[in-house]
Design a protein around this motif. Structure first.
Motif, PDB file in Angstrom:
ATOM      1  N   THR A   1      -8.171   2.216   1.430  1.00  0.00           N
ATOM      2  CA  THR A   1      -7.041   3.103   1.148  1.00  0.00           C
ATOM      3  C   THR A   1      -6.585   2.991  -0.307  1.00  0.00           C
ATOM      4  O   THR A   1      -6.336   4.008  -0.966  1.00  0.00           O
ATOM      5  CB  THR A   1      -5.866   2.794   2.095  1.00  0.00           C
ATOM      6  N   ILE A   2      -6.477   1.771  -0.821  1.00  0.00           N
ATOM      7  CA  ILE A   2      -6.006   1.628  -2.207  1.00  0.00           C
ATOM      8  C   ILE A   2      -7.031   2.170  -3.197  1.00  0.00           C
ATOM      9  O   ILE A   2      -6.660   2.612  -4.289  1.00  0.00           O
ATOM     10  CB  ILE A   2      -5.640   0.161  -2.541  1.00  0.00           C
TER      11      ILE A   2
ATOM     12  N   LYS B   1      -7.424  13.010   2.993  1.00  0.00           N
ATOM     13  CA  LYS B   1      -8.179  13.084   4.250  1.00  0.00           C
ATOM     14  C   LYS B   1      -8.901  11.766   4.513  1.00  0.00           C
ATOM     15  O   LYS B   1      -8.941  11.281   5.651  1.00  0.00           O
ATOM     16  CB  LYS B   1      -9.175  14.234   4.207  1.00  0.00           C
ATOM     17  N   ASN B   2      -9.478  11.188   3.466  1.00  0.00           N
ATOM     18  CA  ASN B   2     -10.158   9.901   3.619  1.00  0.00           C
ATOM     19  C   ASN B   2      -9.214   8.838   4.175  1.00  0.00           C
ATOM     20  O   ASN B   2      -9.582   8.056   5.060  1.00  0.00           O
ATOM     21  CB  ASN B   2     -10.705   9.421   2.270  1.00  0.00           C
ATOM     22  N   ILE B   3      -7.986   8.805   3.643  1.00  0.00           N
ATOM     23  CA  ILE B   3      -7.014   7.805   4.093  1.00  0.00           C
ATOM     24  C   ILE B   3      -6.717   7.970   5.575  1.00  0.00           C
ATOM     25  O   ILE B   3      -6.635   6.986   6.322  1.00  0.00           O
ATOM     26  CB  ILE B   3      -5.717   7.904   3.261  1.00  0.00           C
TER      27      ILE B   3
ATOM     28  N   VAL C   1       0.844  -1.202   0.000  1.00  0.00           N
ATOM     29  CA  VAL C   1       0.000   0.000   0.000  1.00  0.00           C
ATOM     30  C   VAL C   1       0.878   1.249   0.000  1.00  0.00           C
ATOM     31  O   VAL C   1       0.631   2.205  -0.749  1.00  0.00           O
ATOM     32  CB  VAL C   1      -0.941   0.016   1.222  1.00  0.00           C
ATOM     33  N   LEU C   2       1.916   1.246   0.827  1.00  0.00           N
ATOM     34  CA  LEU C   2       2.826   2.390   0.875  1.00  0.00           C
ATOM     35  C   LEU C   2       3.590   2.539  -0.435  1.00  0.00           C
ATOM     36  O   LEU C   2       3.878   3.656  -0.877  1.00  0.00           O
ATOM     37  CB  LEU C   2       3.798   2.229   2.046  1.00  0.00           C
ATOM     38  N   GLN C   3       3.909   1.415  -1.070  1.00  0.00           N
ATOM     39  CA  GLN C   3       4.539   1.458  -2.397  1.00  0.00           C
ATOM     40  C   GLN C   3       3.603   2.130  -3.400  1.00  0.00           C
ATOM     41  O   GLN C   3       4.028   2.976  -4.196  1.00  0.00           O
ATOM     42  CB  GLN C   3       4.866   0.041  -2.863  1.00  0.00           C
TER      43      GLN C   3
ATOM     44  N   ILE D   1      -9.803  -4.272   5.827  1.00  0.00           N
ATOM     45  CA  ILE D   1     -10.812  -3.334   5.328  1.00  0.00           C
ATOM     46  C   ILE D   1     -10.186  -1.978   5.042  1.00  0.00           C
ATOM     47  O   ILE D   1     -10.459  -1.351   4.009  1.00  0.00           O
ATOM     48  CB  ILE D   1     -11.969  -3.191   6.336  1.00  0.00           C
ATOM     49  N   SER D   2      -9.320  -1.521   5.940  1.00  0.00           N
ATOM     50  CA  SER D   2      -8.666  -0.221   5.766  1.00  0.00           C
ATOM     51  C   SER D   2      -7.765  -0.218   4.543  1.00  0.00           C
ATOM     52  O   SER D   2      -7.686   0.781   3.819  1.00  0.00           O
ATOM     53  CB  SER D   2      -7.846   0.133   7.014  1.00  0.00           C
TER      54      SER D   2
END
Length: 233
Positions: free
Chosen positions: A90-91, A204-206, A20-22, A85-86
């Motif tokens: 997020t993606i 902001k959503n993330i 995800v960070l990638q 779920i997060s």
């Protein structure tokens, strides 16, 4: 055996978070490249930003499939389920940020190819982009460190970015009224500014998903005061 499976599961979750960070790094670079190319008129760079959106889309699909497999195999619960779920949420926002970066590149290409470029019109846009990129970095950092407090900061930054967007609309309307020849360029610039404003919304959503992950509470559509109470309560 159970401990071995648990460690393997933890490794799977950590690997998913790393991906995800990638993906976040990829979309951040998309925005940076799109804005830089917009300012310099680098058409080749704008084309690369447009083409690279396919890579972001593919990574989203891959991570999403991985999350589905984790749910099917591991049947996670409590904090582990919130993590999965997060990640999925997020993606989705990161993919949409990539779409907005591509939109900036497309509008920038239209402006440059049609010789509608005027530097003074992009000063405010560049400032907006700096705020939006900083918001994305803060959101990704919060996701990496599980920092729920970042959501409050990003909510305030998002409000600032909304105000900047409203100011840019007023500027562009003034330009169009004073000189109708600027209408086409101003409309393209408006789409760029809107794309940047939407990047801030997704960042902001993330940060809100991080609060859900850490606190187990859905803070979407809440006021800043309620958000503050949730995080510090």
């Amino acid at each position: 055996m159970a401990e071995h499976i648990s460690k393997q599961f933890d490794l799977e979750l950590e690997n998913t978070r790393t991906r995800v960070l990638q993906m976040g790094g990829m979309v951040e670079q998309q925005i940076l490249s799109a804005i830089d190319a917009l300012m310099t008129g680098d058409i080749e760079k704008l084309d690369r930003v447009i083409a690279e959106d396919a890579l972001v889309n593919a990574l989203e699909v891959s991570i999403d499939e991985n999350c589905q497999h984790i749910i099917a195999r591991r049947q996670p619960a409590a904090g582990d389920l919130r993590m999965v779920i997060s990640v999925v949420k997020t993606i989705t926002d990161l993919e949409r940020i990539g779409d907005e970066a591509q939109k900036i590149a497309r509008m920038g290409k239209a402006i440059h190819e049609n010789e509608r470029y005027q530097m003074p019109r992009f000063r405010e846009v560049r400032k907006m982009a700096e705020v939006a990129i900083a918001m994305l970095r803060r959101a990704l950092d919060a996701f990496a460190r599980l920092d729920a407090h970042a959501a409050l900061e990003l909510a305030e930054e998002d409000r600032r970015l909304d105000d900047d967007f409203a100011a840019e609309i007023r500027h562009l309307i003034t330009f169009m009224m004073e000189d109708p020849r600027t209408i086409s360029m101003s409309i393209d610039t408006l789409f760029i500014a809107k794309a940047i404003e939407r990047i801030g919304d997704h960042a902001k959503n993330i940060s809100e998903y991080v609060v859900y992950l850490v606190k187990g509470k859905d803070i979407r559509h809440t006021t800043i005061d309620d958000l503050n109470a949730t995080i510090n309560g």
